[in-house]
Design an enzyme around this catalytic site. Sequence first.
Site, PDB file in Angstrom:
ATOM      1  CG  HIS A 110      32.453  60.665   7.395  1.00 33.10           C
ATOM      2  ND1 HIS A 110      31.378  60.032   7.820  1.00 33.10           N
ATOM      3  CD2 HIS A 110      31.855  62.548   6.220  1.00 33.10           C
ATOM      4  CE1 HIS A 110      30.801  59.947   6.352  1.00 33.10           C
ATOM      5  NE2 HIS A 110      31.006  61.128   6.049  1.00 33.10           N
ATOM      6  CG  ASP A 174      23.920  67.966  15.016  1.00 29.53           C
ATOM      7  OD1 ASP A 174      22.504  67.248  15.792  1.00 29.53           O
ATOM      8  OD2 ASP A 174      23.722  68.730  14.786  1.00 29.53           O
ATOM      9  CD  GLU A 286      21.788  70.280  17.745  1.00 27.81           C
ATOM     10  OE1 GLU A 286      22.228  70.733  16.402  1.00 27.81           O
ATOM     11  OE2 GLU A 286      22.039  69.131  17.897  1.00 27.81           O
TER      12      GLU A 286
HETATM   13  P1  FAD Z   1      36.774  58.385  11.419  1.00 29.48           P
HETATM   14  O1  FAD Z   1      37.448  60.025  10.656  1.00 29.48           O
HETATM   15  O2  FAD Z   1      37.158  57.950  10.281  1.00 29.48           O
HETATM   16  O3  FAD Z   1      37.793  58.349  12.565  1.00 29.48           O
HETATM   17  C1  FAD Z   1      38.080  59.851  13.734  1.00 29.48           C
HETATM   18  C2  FAD Z   1      38.950  59.414  14.672  1.00 29.48           C
HETATM   19  O4  FAD Z   1      39.246  58.472  15.774  1.00 29.48           O
HETATM   20  C3  FAD Z   1      40.771  58.971  13.977  1.00 29.48           C
HETATM   21  O5  FAD Z   1      41.478  59.497  14.963  1.00 29.48           O
HETATM   22  C4  FAD Z   1      40.583  57.079  14.064  1.00 29.48           C
HETATM   23  O6  FAD Z   1      41.260  56.975  14.090  1.00 29.48           O
HETATM   24  C5  FAD Z   1      40.148  57.243  15.386  1.00 29.48           C
HETATM   25  N1  FAD Z   1      38.950  55.956  15.034  1.00 29.48           N
HETATM   26  C6  FAD Z   1      38.329  56.511  14.552  1.00 29.48           C
HETATM   27  N2  FAD Z   1      37.635  54.669  14.352  1.00 29.48           N
HETATM   28  C7  FAD Z   1      37.739  54.117  15.973  1.00 29.48           C
HETATM   29  C8  FAD Z   1      37.976  52.841  16.713  1.00 29.48           C
HETATM   30  N3  FAD Z   1      37.076  51.910  16.118  1.00 29.48           N
HETATM   31  N4  FAD Z   1      38.986  53.391  17.580  1.00 29.48           N
HETATM   32  C9  FAD Z   1      39.584  53.673  18.002  1.00 29.48           C
HETATM   33  N5  FAD Z   1      39.811  54.912  17.316  1.00 29.48           N
HETATM   34  C10 FAD Z   1      39.252  55.437  16.101  1.00 29.48           C
HETATM   35  N6  FAD Z   1      30.746  65.331  15.982  1.00 29.48           N
HETATM   36  C11 FAD Z   1      29.440  65.160  16.935  1.00 29.48           C
HETATM   37  O7  FAD Z   1      29.802  65.421  17.747  1.00 29.48           O
HETATM   38  N7  FAD Z   1      28.167  66.228  16.262  1.00 29.48           N
HETATM   39  C12 FAD Z   1      27.441  66.242  15.304  1.00 29.48           C
HETATM   40  O8  FAD Z   1      26.529  66.431  15.553  1.00 29.48           O
HETATM   41  C13 FAD Z   1      28.632  65.987  14.575  1.00 29.48           C
HETATM   42  N8  FAD Z   1      27.644  65.510  12.913  1.00 29.48           N
HETATM   43  C14 FAD Z   1      28.746  65.243  12.054  1.00 29.48           C
HETATM   44  C15 FAD Z   1      28.335  66.022  10.372  1.00 29.48           C
HETATM   45  C16 FAD Z   1      29.004  65.315   9.894  1.00 29.48           C
HETATM   46  C17 FAD Z   1      28.442  65.565   8.106  1.00 29.48           C
HETATM   47  C18 FAD Z   1      30.054  64.954   9.633  1.00 29.48           C
HETATM   48  C19 FAD Z   1      31.264  65.399   8.307  1.00 29.48           C
HETATM   49  C20 FAD Z   1      30.453  64.718  10.963  1.00 29.48           C
HETATM   50  C21 FAD Z   1      29.874  65.224  11.768  1.00 29.48           C
HETATM   51  N9  FAD Z   1      30.885  65.107  13.435  1.00 29.48           N
HETATM   52  C22 FAD Z   1      29.564  65.207  14.361  1.00 29.48           C
HETATM   53  C23 FAD Z   1      32.196  64.667  13.072  1.00 29.48           C
HETATM   54  C24 FAD Z   1      32.095  63.022  13.382  1.00 29.48           C
HETATM   55  O9  FAD Z   1      31.694  62.825  15.335  1.00 29.48           O
HETATM   56  C25 FAD Z   1      33.730  62.612  13.397  1.00 29.48           C
HETATM   57  O10 FAD Z   1      34.134  62.764  11.683  1.00 29.48           O
HETATM   58  C26 FAD Z   1      34.054  61.480  14.052  1.00 29.48           C
HETATM   59  O11 FAD Z   1      35.833  61.270  13.566  1.00 29.48           O
HETATM   60  C27 FAD Z   1      32.690  60.618  13.185  1.00 29.48           C
HETATM   61  O12 FAD Z   1      33.648  59.801  12.196  1.00 29.48           O
HETATM   62  P2  FAD Z   1      34.123  58.561  11.649  1.00 29.48           P
HETATM   63  O13 FAD Z   1      33.454  57.447  12.278  1.00 29.48           O
HETATM   64  O14 FAD Z   1      33.658  58.759  10.144  1.00 29.48           O
HETATM   65  O15 FAD Z   1      36.260  59.174  12.318  1.00 29.48           O
END
Ligand code: FAD
Length: 533
Positions: A110, A174, A286
């Site tokens: 994401h 969120d 919020e």
């Molecule tokens: P990824 O996108 O897969 O990874 C993000 C980063 O972390 C990359 O650099 C990856 O290499 C690294 N990573 C992933 N897993 C690990 C691991 N296990 N160990 C070490 N590094 C790792 N954020 C907020 O804080 N508050 C919100 O309310 C919020 N709302 C959101 C709503 C939506 C619809 C979306 C799409 C995102 C939102 N986000 C929010 C952002 C979210 O926190 C980030 O997108 C975050 O990257 C989490 O997504 P992911 O688990 O898919 O991680």
Amino acid sequence: MKYLHACFLRKRNMIIVRSFTILLLLSCIAFKLACCFSSGISSLKALPLVGHLEFEHVHPASKDFGNRYQLLALAVLHPKSVSDIASVIRHIWMMGPHSQLTVAARGRGHSLQGQAQTRHGIVIHMESLQPQKLQVHGVGGGPTPFVDVSGGELWINILHETLKYGLAPKSWTDYLHLTVGGTLSNAGISGQAFRHGPQISNVHQLEVVTGKGEILNCSERQNSDLFHGVLGGLGQFGIITRARIALEPAPTMVKWMRMLYLDFAAFARDQERLISSDDDKFDYIEGFVIINRTGLLDSWRLSFTPEDPVEASQFKSDGRNLYCLEVAKYFKLDEDGKDVMNQEVKESLSELSYISSTLFSSEVTYQEFLDRVHVSEMKLRSKGQWEVPHPWLNLLVPRSRVNEFAKGVFGNILTDTSNGPVIVYPVNKSKWDNRSSAVTPEEEEIFYLVAILTSAVPGSTGKDGVDQIVKRNQRILEFSEAAGLGLKQYLPHYTTRHEWRSHFGPKWDDFVRRKSRYDPFAMLAPGQRIFEK
Ligand code: FAD
């Protein structure tokens, strides 16, 4: 003349010989690298793993929610155990600093700008790391309940599992279809953060695989440098494979309220009053900005009830900007609990200065409340509007400059927000641990999250097209820079070392030191573009 001609020939021959030598040298290096690369691949293929490495079907790991960046991976690791992750990383570590291979953990992908991707490297599909059952501890009134989860676990699954024990994590995002490792690598902020801090402030312990392939446990007391570094560390120091997350008794129901303001300063003043209050007026705070929207209150009626339907139906925004305060109060589903809650809410609302005809409320289960964005996701998916480009911009704005920011940005630059919400709310810096890698505006006790979550219309070259939205984001950054607002990007994206250094400010030296200690070959999370292997 003859002499000059001879000189010229000698010089030309020398240039030819030199060029030939350089070419030979370069092809030797290329050949050696190719040999290394192919022997690297075949040795990777030979690694004994419980899970497996996928070399063919890598495309899904080469895109993300932002839908703008695509880096094609060499392979995707589907780990079944932590040792699978450690073996692959150790193997690449043993290949030395000249191997081109890098490793990107991918949660749900994401990210917005390729942060979980790697070109020709290994993507680790963290959701494959199925743990033994989630382990909830401290059930039945233990003093500090917690849950042990895999780094690839989705927050929504943690909610479902912990609710079975009447418990739940304290701090959320969120949207819950994100992984633990993904949000802990950033911060994890939502409407509970004013009280509990971000998710990274609610973790007791981590298990991490470093860039050398070591498996280390870390906490405040054990390997604390790694623990603080990894939290908010943008995946730079290790892969989070397990996390111990603080829990609290869960409510069953939520009273969820929205009310409008015409004046940003009044809206922000009330938000700050609420987050600074000691007496737990609300459990979630919020807010969002409404620009150029008509018929908004009518659309709320589908899920919210106006406190005064007649007055509410007469409210007209006349095209002005509106600021919506959104608060929630948790309660247990027994009549007494509800009465007490309603009385407390009434008192708390009486201190606020919203437009009285615009109070709307709703009662939903705790689970429905926390998983609310998923409902919007399903709607957008059904209309084909989820998998579109998302040129989002997330900023942390110091409290003392937020009115100036609002005037410049909501008043002048953002003149149309029909394609996604603009979320604005303050949090207390005292709830953030300054030893973590997460970056916040310096010095001020309160700062605001401003999340401009615009979706682009694919293929459009107009104002809803991705290029125009990116340009608009750039204008916001330039305006803030010129005004010296001192804001920081959340989910940061920079392209130069200079920008990263200034983003981290006083934390930069520690960040670089930790990188050379835990990932000396700069193998991990290359998609953040902070260090290069
Ligand atoms: P990824 O996108 O897969 O990874 C993000 C980063 O972390 C990359 O650099 C990856 O290499 C690294 N990573 C992933 N897993 C690990 C691991 N296990 N160990 C070490 N590094 C790792 N954020 C907020 O804080 N508050 C919100 O309310 C919020 N709302 C959101 C709503 C939506 C619809 C979306 C799409 C995102 C939102 N986000 C929010 C952002 C979210 O926190 C980030 O997108 C975050 O990257 C989490 O997504 P992911 O688990 O898919 O991680």
